[in-house]
Design an enzyme around this catalytic site. Sequence first.
Site, PDB file in Angstrom:
ATOM      1  CB  SER A   1      76.482  23.962   1.612  1.00  0.00           C
ATOM      2  OG  SER A   1      76.405  24.901   2.670  1.00  0.00           O
ATOM      3  N   GLY A   2      78.966  26.095   0.880  1.00  0.00           N
ATOM      4  CA  GLY A   2      79.385  27.297   0.174  1.00  0.00           C
ATOM      5  C   GLY A   2      80.268  26.994  -1.014  1.00  0.00           C
TER       6      GLY A   2
ATOM      7  CE  LYS B   1      84.439  36.572  -3.983  1.00  0.00           C
ATOM      8  NZ  LYS B   1      83.908  35.198  -4.142  1.00  0.00           N
TER       9      LYS B   1
ATOM     10  CG  HIS C   1      78.837  30.636   5.880  1.00  0.00           C
ATOM     11  ND1 HIS C   1      79.058  29.317   5.560  1.00  0.00           N
ATOM     12  CD2 HIS C   1      79.015  31.338   4.717  1.00  0.00           C
ATOM     13  CE1 HIS C   1      79.364  29.220   4.269  1.00  0.00           C
ATOM     14  NE2 HIS C   1      79.341  30.435   3.746  1.00  0.00           N
TER      15      HIS C   1
ATOM     16  CB  CYS D   1      77.123  33.489   1.727  1.00  0.00           C
ATOM     17  SG  CYS D   1      78.744  32.744   1.449  1.00  0.00           S
TER      18      CYS D   1
END
Length: 345
Positions: free
Chosen positions: A162-163, A223, A252, A132
């Site tokens: 929420s991630g 990542k 984010h 994300c």
Amino acid sequence: MSNQKLFNVAVVGATGAVGEQIIRLLEERNFPIKELKLLSSARSAGVKLSFKGQEVTVQEATPDSFQGVDIALFSAGGDVTKALAPHAVKAGTICIDNTSAYRMDPETPLVVPEVNVEKINEHKGIIANPNCSTIQMVAALKPLYDRYGISRIIVSTYQAVSGAGAKAINEMLRQSKEVLEGNDANPDILPVGSLPVKHQIAFNAIPQIDKFLDNGFTNEEMKMILETKKIMGDESIEVTATCVRIPVVYGHSESVYVELKEDFDVEEVKTLLANAPGIVLVDNPAEQQYPLATDAAGKLETFVGRVRRDLSNPKALNMWIVSDNLLKGAAWNAVQIAEYIAIEQ
């Protein structure tokens, strides 16, 4: 998308936060669906979810679930993808995967449609959705890369709870209430559920997302570093990241320093961003207008602001990038890929 063939579509992880958003987007976008199959773990099988006014019963995802399925959108964890996606591919299904399972696999395209949509056609049954925090950054940097080239990126993220899933949201809300009432926060999920030490997220910032590696970086940071190079198709870009969890529910935020290869005009940069697909420029310091997580929540676009030339490096820019991590950061990016496949067929 009228006068098109209809597709049998499966959503794996249908009852999760991202799965629910995928289902909602398929409905809102009027994706050309013949039959929708909702799949989950055995624990959630039997749950009924609504799609276009109809109740659809969630089934347990098994290796045999994909017969006759044209497109499957996976969002149920990397282990589930690794266990089931090969069976789906054998059944002739195109898999769009939201997990990290295949992102760095050289055979698997890692796609952000605004950046490298042409890579979709190279798939061998699986297309990977990036992380994300990577998605929103590369979407914003792509127009600058095309115009000036990029030599280096330094990013610090401020990532919503929420991630880490619905339980992390509930933990933040519970802790906030506990702290305001003068009680102990009693953390039990963040930063990483499977690690022994937990930290309070309410009224705090935790500089750890995912587990640490031997190089001192976390999985989340690596990542961003590795995926950015792969998506941009340029291993020469130097990337470093620090990823931080903050007590925000959705959206984010990222502070990005980017060194360009060529000189630039700041106003031209803003025009490039304003005209870029999926990007909304919110940059008016005089009026205190800049991207906010609370404004980005629920929106499909990526918002960019605070664009300014760096004071110590004339070829460098600073910018602030915000997007809804469950939408552009996950569900919407996956549905965009599915829409491209539908149009191409």
